[in-house]
Motif scaffolding. Structure first.
Motif, PDB file in Angstrom:
ATOM      1  N   CYS A 464      41.515 -45.006  -1.116  1.00 55.62           N
ATOM      2  CA  CYS A 464      41.224 -46.449  -1.244  1.00 55.62           C
ATOM      3  C   CYS A 464      40.506 -46.764  -2.551  1.00 55.62           C
ATOM      4  N   ARG A 470      39.371 -53.664  -0.410  1.00 56.88           N
ATOM      5  CA  ARG A 470      40.593 -53.330   0.317  1.00 56.88           C
ATOM      6  C   ARG A 470      40.630 -54.035   1.672  1.00 56.88           C
ATOM      7  N   ARG A 471      41.846 -54.336   2.101  1.00 52.11           N
ATOM      8  CA  ARG A 471      42.065 -54.823   3.460  1.00 52.11           C
ATOM      9  C   ARG A 471      42.365 -53.604   4.314  1.00 52.11           C
ATOM     10  N   GLU A 488      47.571 -51.992   3.267  1.00 57.84           N
ATOM     11  CA  GLU A 488      48.644 -51.833   2.294  1.00 57.84           C
ATOM     12  C   GLU A 488      48.886 -50.351   2.013  1.00 57.84           C
ATOM     13  N   ASP A 489      50.073 -50.039   1.520  1.00 58.84           N
ATOM     14  CA  ASP A 489      50.394 -48.662   1.173  1.00 58.84           C
ATOM     15  C   ASP A 489      49.647 -48.267  -0.099  1.00 58.84           C
TER      16      ASP A 489
END
Length: 563
Positions: A464, A470-471, A488-489
């Protein structure tokens, strides 16, 4: 989490006049210097009389005597140690992470609890046995410089951190340097600084307090409230964000009292600071006693709802018995505390409130203790600092008969057991999404730590990225944290990238995080730094340059192959 509360009383305040100085004290500010490195090259030079704000942005290798810095106590002390480390590194000293490697030990002490003072005493004795020079800083030496065990060591007062180089230099020359006074302005905020975490700016907004608590000795060191100007604080915050800082932590002995000595109130400062917080960064408020926010609850709630401010507040109560609070001279009632907490909880969704309790204060009866337990059951505070009472010499409470030691331990154990039995996090959180700001390495060495908008601790995979927003989706919960995966990827970190992250971790932050009960969570008990670090910005620039050079080299090879 949040600042440890600093306490004092009339009898413990000490004298505001200048203390005896055994070696001449210069009042001038340290000037930037040129340092000759290997090969005769200039290793450090400033083009004006102003300091760089963070020495993390400098790349040079000092070759002077080695200094080890150890810190106890609150985030204010941590900030002071960051400054002292930066000043010493700027002056050419090597600030090292291992005590054995140092010529001088700078011990930044805390006087709130007896155990921390005992640790400082033991380190002074150990230093003498090992032939190390000692400079005592912080609240212990400021409050009680005549203590027998401090007579042959150098001392730097809490308002003289900008003169630490003089104390270290004198100590190396075999002198006992004493630089002690509270009758002087604050040390400037633009001193050199080595941050314990390059992504976090710990900003002390004031020193001292307005209280006269009967159990506290800190006021003997920090004195009455002295607020730093709004303009200087905003300028410091702006500069820190420009340097790549992601979190701004406000600290003081009592955040809510800021400004009352200069005709302002805390909402004035908070409104000014939120204007300079960039996207992707956040501010965290520190500790405030109930009396100083009662008139500003609406504005405090408004600030906590700001998208770039953590929904976190530390409001210590110490006891839920009005009788005990009166004996402590706390200047508020349990009703006042509950009014503030209820108002904020109602208007600030998911607000994270931390508080403190002192168990077995001399006048606390079993009934008083049960009232404190009832308050814990009512609110289930997610962070609870439980402190068994320790008498501090020179305070009014120290003269009172103590609660039986066995009973005192039993009360402390009962409250601690109840606290361990509940959690803010439950299985209903699994599957929910949060936006986190990632600024720390997890204690397990495997994950990174992100904080939600409510300053909840969420562990995320290393891929991350440090300093990223980050979500994430919650996958499991524990007592003090949750685990999550990015929504997300994000590609897995390659071996060489993992190596780079580890190198960055070692280069940027040489601090061992040793949380102490009653001390701000996530802050170091040790501040151990290596001034030969590089900043996140420098690392990013180096990475970009390497990548560009790799692309250019690849293209050149392709051209040569065709030819």
């Amino acid at each position: 989490m949040g600042d440890i509360e600093d306490f004092a009383s009339d009898s413990a305040r000490g004298n505001d006049e200048e203390e005896t100085i055994e070696v001449k004290v210069t009042k001038k500010r340290i000037r930037p210097q040129k340092k000759e490195a290997a090969g005769g090259k200039t290793a450090f030079c400033l083009d004006s009389s102003r300091y760089p704000v963070s020495i993390n942005s400098l790349a040079y290798a000092p070759s002077g005597p080695a200094v080890w810095v150890r810190t106890w106590g609150c985030s204010h002390n941590v900030s002071d140690s960051e400054y002292m480390s930066g000043i010493l590194a700027h002056a050419g000293y090597s600030v090292v992470r291992e005590a054995e490697a140092a010529d001088v030990w700078v011990l930044n002490s805390c006087t709130v609890k007896t155990p921390s003072e005992d640790q400082a005493f033991n380190l002074v004795r150990m230093a003498k046995e090992k032939g190390k020079r000692v400079v005592m800083a912080g609240c212990v030496s400021q409050a009680d410089p005549s203590a027998e065990w401090l007579q042959d060591v150098s001392i730097v007062g809490v308002k003289q951190i900008d003169q630490v180089e003089e104390a270290v230099k004198g100590s190396l020359e075999g002198k006992s340097v004493r630089i002690l006074t509270r009758n002087r302005p604050h040390a400037p905020l633009d001193l050199p600084k080595i941050r314990k975490n390059p992504l976090v700016e710990v900003l002390a907004i004031s020193t001292g307090c307005l209280n006269q608590c009967t159990y506290c000795k800190t006021k003997a060191a920090r004195g009455d409230l002295k607020s730093i100007s709004l303009e200087d604080l905003v300028a410091r915050a702006k500069k820190a964000f420009e340097e790549g800082v992601k979190e701004l932590w406000l600290t003081s002995e009592d955040l809510g009292a800021w400004g009352r000595d200069i005709g302002l109130v805390i909402p004035d400062l908070l409104h000014a600071l939120v204007e300079v917080i960039p996207e992707g960064c956040r501010m965290r408020l520190g500790m405030t006693n109930p009396p100083y926010i009662m008139d500003h609850l609406h504005e405090i709630a408004e600030i906590l709802l700001h998208p770039r401010v953590y929904r976190f507040l530390h409001i210590p109560i110490q006891s839920a018995s009005d009788e005990v609070l009166r004996h402590m001279k706390r200047e508020y009632t349990v009703v006042d505390f509950c009014k503030a907490v209820d108002y904020l909880l109602e208007r600030v969704p998911d607000l994270y409130i931390a508080t403190d309790f002192i168990c077995a204060y001399p006048t606390e009866s079993k009934k008083d203790f049960e009232e404190s337990m009832a308050l814990v059951r009512r609110y289930h505070f997610p962070s609870l600092f439980i402190n068994q009472y320790y008498p501090r010499s020179g305070t009014p409470a120290a003269a009172l008969p103590r609660v039986d030691a066995k009973e005192a331990k039993a009360r402390t154990a009962e409250m601690s057991a109840y606290f361990r039995g509940y959690s803010r996090f439950d299985d209903t959180r699994v599957g929910k999404e949060e936006t986190v700001l990632i600024c720390e390495e997890a204690a397990d060495g495997v994950h990174l730590v992100g904080h939600s908008s409510s300053y909840e601790q969420i562990l995320v995979p290393r891929r991350c990225g440090m300093g990223m927003e980050r979500r994430v989706r919650i996958t499991s919960v524990g007592k003090f944290h949750m685990m999550a995966e990015p929504v997300e990827d994000i590609p897995e970190i390659k071996e060489e990238e993992e190596s780079t992250m580890e190198s960055t971790k070692m280069a940027q932050s040489r601090l061992e995080v040793i949380p102490t009960n009653g001390v701000e969570e996530g802050l170091a008990d040790d501040v151990i730094v290596d001034n030969r670090s590089i900043s996140a910005r420098q690392l990013a620039l180096i990475t970009v340059i390497v990548l560009v050079l790799a692309v250019v080299l690849k293209k050149l090879m392709q051209v040569l192959m065709r030819d």
